[in-house]
Design a protein around this motif. Sequence first.
Motif, PDB file in Angstrom:
ATOM      1  N   ILE A  68      14.916   8.184  58.651  1.00 38.07           N
ATOM      2  CA  ILE A  68      14.563   9.416  57.950  1.00 38.07           C
ATOM      3  C   ILE A  68      15.405   9.516  56.680  1.00 38.07           C
ATOM      4  N   PRO A  69      14.811   9.500  55.496  1.00 44.38           N
ATOM      5  CA  PRO A  69      15.601   9.673  54.265  1.00 44.38           C
ATOM      6  C   PRO A  69      16.335  11.015  54.290  1.00 44.38           C
ATOM      7  N   TYR A  70      17.655  10.973  54.113  1.00 38.07           N
ATOM      8  CA  TYR A  70      18.420  12.209  54.283  1.00 38.07           C
ATOM      9  C   TYR A  70      18.109  13.240  53.203  1.00 38.07           C
ATOM     10  N   ILE A  71      17.660  12.798  52.042  1.00 37.08           N
ATOM     11  CA  ILE A  71      17.259  13.757  51.007  1.00 37.08           C
ATOM     12  C   ILE A  71      16.017  14.514  51.458  1.00 37.08           C
ATOM     13  N   LEU A  72      15.027  13.782  51.995  1.00 41.38           N
ATOM     14  CA  LEU A  72      13.805  14.425  52.476  1.00 41.38           C
ATOM     15  C   LEU A  72      14.114  15.362  53.632  1.00 41.38           C
ATOM     16  N   ALA A  73      14.975  14.920  54.552  1.00 39.88           N
ATOM     17  CA  ALA A  73      15.340  15.787  55.680  1.00 39.88           C
ATOM     18  C   ALA A  73      16.070  17.035  55.196  1.00 39.88           C
ATOM     19  N   ALA A  74      16.946  16.879  54.204  1.00 40.40           N
ATOM     20  CA  ALA A  74      17.671  18.032  53.669  1.00 40.40           C
ATOM     21  C   ALA A  74      16.732  19.004  52.975  1.00 40.40           C
ATOM     22  N   VAL A  75      15.700  18.491  52.308  1.00 41.41           N
ATOM     23  CA  VAL A  75      14.709  19.367  51.670  1.00 41.41           C
ATOM     24  C   VAL A  75      14.014  20.227  52.722  1.00 41.41           C
ATOM     25  N   VAL A  76      13.629  19.604  53.842  1.00 45.67           N
ATOM     26  CA  VAL A  76      12.947  20.345  54.908  1.00 45.67           C
ATOM     27  C   VAL A  76      13.882  21.391  55.501  1.00 45.67           C
ATOM     28  N   ILE A  77      15.119  21.001  55.796  1.00 47.97           N
ATOM     29  CA  ILE A  77      16.068  21.933  56.413  1.00 47.97           C
ATOM     30  C   ILE A  77      16.384  23.094  55.475  1.00 47.97           C
ATOM     31  N   MET A  78      16.612  22.804  54.205  1.00 49.44           N
ATOM     32  CA  MET A  78      16.943  23.870  53.259  1.00 49.44           C
ATOM     33  C   MET A  78      15.745  24.778  53.003  1.00 49.44           C
ATOM     34  N   SER A  79      14.535  24.244  53.122  1.00 48.66           N
ATOM     35  CA  SER A  79      13.347  25.089  52.964  1.00 48.66           C
ATOM     36  C   SER A  79      13.217  26.057  54.135  1.00 48.66           C
ATOM     37  N   VAL A  80      13.569  25.590  55.337  1.00 46.14           N
ATOM     38  CA  VAL A  80      13.471  26.442  56.518  1.00 46.14           C
ATOM     39  C   VAL A  80      14.564  27.506  56.508  1.00 46.14           C
ATOM     40  N   PHE A  81      15.772  27.113  56.106  1.00 46.60           N
ATOM     41  CA  PHE A  81      16.914  28.031  56.124  1.00 46.60           C
ATOM     42  C   PHE A  81      17.283  28.490  54.714  1.00 46.60           C
ATOM     43  N   SER A  82      16.279  28.712  53.889  1.00 44.55           N
ATOM     44  CA  SER A  82      16.541  29.096  52.496  1.00 44.55           C
ATOM     45  C   SER A  82      17.296  30.416  52.378  1.00 44.55           C
ATOM     46  N   GLN A  83      17.085  31.337  53.318  1.00 44.31           N
ATOM     47  CA  GLN A  83      17.763  32.629  53.230  1.00 44.31           C
ATOM     48  C   GLN A  83      19.243  32.517  53.598  1.00 44.31           C
ATOM     49  N   TYR A  84      19.630  31.376  54.194  1.00 46.08           N
ATOM     50  CA  TYR A  84      21.036  31.170  54.557  1.00 46.08           C
ATOM     51  C   TYR A  84      21.696  30.106  53.673  1.00 46.08           C
ATOM     52  N   ALA A  85      21.082  29.789  52.557  1.00 42.84           N
ATOM     53  CA  ALA A  85      21.576  28.696  51.717  1.00 42.84           C
ATOM     54  C   ALA A  85      22.971  28.994  51.190  1.00 42.84           C
ATOM     55  N   ASN A  86      23.909  28.103  51.507  1.00 45.83           N
ATOM     56  CA  ASN A  86      25.256  28.163  50.960  1.00 45.83           C
ATOM     57  C   ASN A  86      25.854  26.762  51.025  1.00 45.83           C
ATOM     58  N   VAL A  87      27.128  26.634  50.681  1.00 46.22           N
ATOM     59  CA  VAL A  87      27.772  25.323  50.636  1.00 46.22           C
ATOM     60  C   VAL A  87      27.778  24.656  52.005  1.00 46.22           C
ATOM     61  N   TRP A  88      28.040  25.431  53.058  1.00 48.92           N
ATOM     62  CA  TRP A  88      28.122  24.854  54.395  1.00 48.92           C
ATOM     63  C   TRP A  88      26.761  24.399  54.909  1.00 48.92           C
TER      64      TRP A  88
END
Length: 317
Positions: free
Chosen positions: A157-177
């Motif tokens: 799984i390309p980690y950039i693609l996985a990070a895009v999916v995760i950040m899209s799901v948790f966009s309201q909690y987006a922060n450094v952590w």
Amino acid sequence: MPSNTRPTQAHYVAPLEETPLVAIDSVTTEGKPSNLWRDAWRDVRKRPMFWISSALILLIVIVALFPDLFTQVPPNNDCQLSNSNGAPTTGHPLGFTRQGCDIYSRIIHGTSTSLAVGLIVTFLVAVLGIIFGALAGFYGGWVDGLLSRLGDIFFSIPYILAAVVIMSVFSQYANVWVISLAIGIFAWPATARVLRAEVFRVRNADFVMAATALGVSRFRILVRHVLPNSIAPVIVITTISLASAIVAEATLSFLGVGLPPSTMSWGNDISQAQVTLSTAPQVLILPSIALSVTVLSFIMLGEVARDALDPKARAQR
């Protein structure tokens, strides 16, 4: 003289006081014994690239920790639309963004965000990679099979693609952590593979067999003997992965699924500067230069460490 005897030959023997046997047979015990780390340090301190990359990284760390030493201009609170895409002025050496914010101040304050994401991701990747790689390489058998297959799943799984999916799901909690976890949880398999191969090599060494014969537990052998002698490649790949993490954070912010626009980030600045590329290219180019210099510094340090920790590479130079 009997016919079967040979005439004696005279042999010269030097006097004992003329033969410095003590000087020849003595063993020098002064100085510390050589090892991998000491040889690596002797090698890197002779290379200009090491000092250049170290100086740049030290400067970046100081900027990230103490931004107020470099600028007193607030990055967001002093924005005026009258200065939109303005040229450099007194106290604003790099000009202004489209919103009238000081470019220099935003670059300085954005350093801490990018470096924080890089360090958190690197720590997460190192911990997961060391645990999975060491256990798989040392114990082998079904442990190796299970952990290796798990690593293959994450590696596919390309980690950039996985990070895009995760950040899209948790966009309201987006922060450094959150963005660090989204990147790091899928980026560890490469480190685990490198360590697993190195542990495979070291676990058959004589000192491991000696420790086993003395009755030392297998886990203690792994922690006390195998892992310290296998960690060198991990240090190299971890240094380079820090640069990759900084690029990943900038990429996610550039795509609009990373940190919120209100967060100081080089990726956010580059993303917001797209619309003014033709009229004010410096708004995009300047944070891009800061990002490139930071990434290049860590890559240079990783390259130097790789060559210094590889005896074959040292011998070829």
